[in-house]
Design an enzyme around this catalytic site. Sequence first.
Site, PDB file in Angstrom:
ATOM      1  N   LYS A 177       0.844  -1.199   0.000  1.00  0.00           N
ATOM      2  CA  LYS A 177       0.000   0.000   0.000  1.00  0.00           C
ATOM      3  C   LYS A 177       0.876   1.245   0.000  1.00  0.00           C
ATOM      4  O   LYS A 177       1.688   1.442   0.897  1.00  0.00           O
ATOM      5  CB  LYS A 177      -0.909  -0.006   1.228  1.00  0.00           C
ATOM      6  N   THR A 181      -6.405   3.874  10.369  1.00  0.00           N
ATOM      7  CA  THR A 181      -5.678   4.047  11.629  1.00  0.00           C
ATOM      8  C   THR A 181      -6.062   3.033  12.711  1.00  0.00           C
ATOM      9  O   THR A 181      -5.495   3.055  13.805  1.00  0.00           O
ATOM     10  CB  THR A 181      -5.908   5.465  12.182  1.00  0.00           C
ATOM     11  N   ILE A 204      -5.624  -0.327  13.143  1.00  0.00           N
ATOM     12  CA  ILE A 204      -4.539  -1.209  13.577  1.00  0.00           C
ATOM     13  C   ILE A 204      -3.391  -0.396  14.168  1.00  0.00           C
ATOM     14  O   ILE A 204      -2.746  -0.818  15.139  1.00  0.00           O
ATOM     15  CB  ILE A 204      -4.076  -2.099  12.414  1.00  0.00           C
TER      16      ILE A 204
END
Length: 517
Positions: free
Chosen positions: A101, A367, A369
């Site tokens: 990512k 956000t 994790i």
Amino acid sequence: MFRYKGDIIEYKIYFKYKIRLIMGRPIQKIVIVGGGTAGWMTAAYLASWLESSNISVELVESDQIGTIGVGEATIPGIHRFIRALKISEKEFLNATNGTFKLGIEFDGWREESMGFFHPFADYGVALEDRSFYKTWLSARTHGLDLSLEKFCLCTQLARAGKFALPNFEEESRLAWYNYAFHFDASLFAKYLRSFAEARRVKRTEGKLVDVLLDQSSGFIKELRLEDGRFIRGDLFVDCTGISSLLIGKTLNVKFDDWSCWLPCDSALAVQTKEWSAPDPFTRSTARTSGWQWHIPLQNRVGNGYVYCSRFISDESAKEELLANLQGECLTQPKLIKFNTGMRQDFWSKNCVAIGLSSGFLEPLESTSISLIQTGIEKLSAFLINFEIDEKNVAEANRLNKLEYERIRDFIILHYKLNGRKGSFWDYVRAMSIPSTLEVKIEGFKANGDIRLREQESFKTESWVSMFCGFGVEPAEIEPSADWPRVERLMRNMASAIQKGIVHAPSHSDFLKTVNLD
């Protein structure tokens, strides 16, 4: 590997095993209540951290209780967690069907047909005595016809569907960028469970029915399970999710509701078959009353619709989600209800809340994790000498509160700056916002300044991507002193980035190298 600029804080860990709780009694056991991503991340981290100690770790969970399990996108801070466990990136990706990512594509947020990309990277290289983005803002007044995105290799790789590891050599500053991962949350928890159990973590199957407190201290003393068993411990970690059974329902730590600023309160999640090569980014597409996520894994796609039930019914939201899916559905849409906000303290007495039991922020910037991870890091950092000290607990709570508030403001910004039409979008654009966010917006509108404060997860380049992506124009920007020279250097920079993209492999081809035995 690299250090992400978005790290909250560099934590110093003290490996001392003279462990004490209260009144000189040594800690002998840590009990984690709840599994899923939060529980098993905590168990794995503690297992690695305490591997050489005589402290036992027990995780209690029930197969009767499901997990939300939709947190499948991350931000670059995840590398700290992988390093802490000393596992290889290749092993991690193969175990979780992971993909890479480079950032998040925001489709239709500025206007219905206009979007932008939030990269895990900065823009350009400074050419003057100021940040590059200010040079770019000035260049536009001179007629420069290149978008800010053209000066970010990370963004251009993502747009081309390509991926390559960053190069952090000094002479290659244009190749300085970060990356994160998409992965299957259930496989991630399964992988971490195996890791933790191999390092002495005990898993106990059982449903929690009661929490018993020490009458003198108010500390948690033991848990009672449905089958009559009792689980004693010295330190308890609440990973029971939104129900918050320990810190909320037992210790009565209050919840600060932020729905006045973040009104989305529902989500539908569904998995689909992959229908094309996986993109090296998360996609967030604005919809009628919220937004739709698209998270590509190696073997499938995670999809969902986060929305506000005041503006659209659950059934209508389901219809809108299904109408905008690509690929055959593998699961039925799963409805999730939530309140946005946080516990006033994530650490109370001998209980630390990790994950959704601590708070919830919609996953617009991936956000969830990260907040699990930083919660665990604060636990390990502020259990100095492994003693529960009121001053250390207060500081951990202060930092946790600031971290949540800074992320909250960054997410609110997406809604406040939107240029879409419709009752939901009109409402969030007109709503009042926290004063801390007002200051940031006013500062950028005045002269392009980004005013960061303590505990900012998202650094200057992320705020720049939002303001410029939404088309916010500063009232004043100092012009370049030598425009012909600056223009030549800027065009050379953009050209170098385009040449670099040509030689990069596709994301799919790069993943094949990860999957080699």
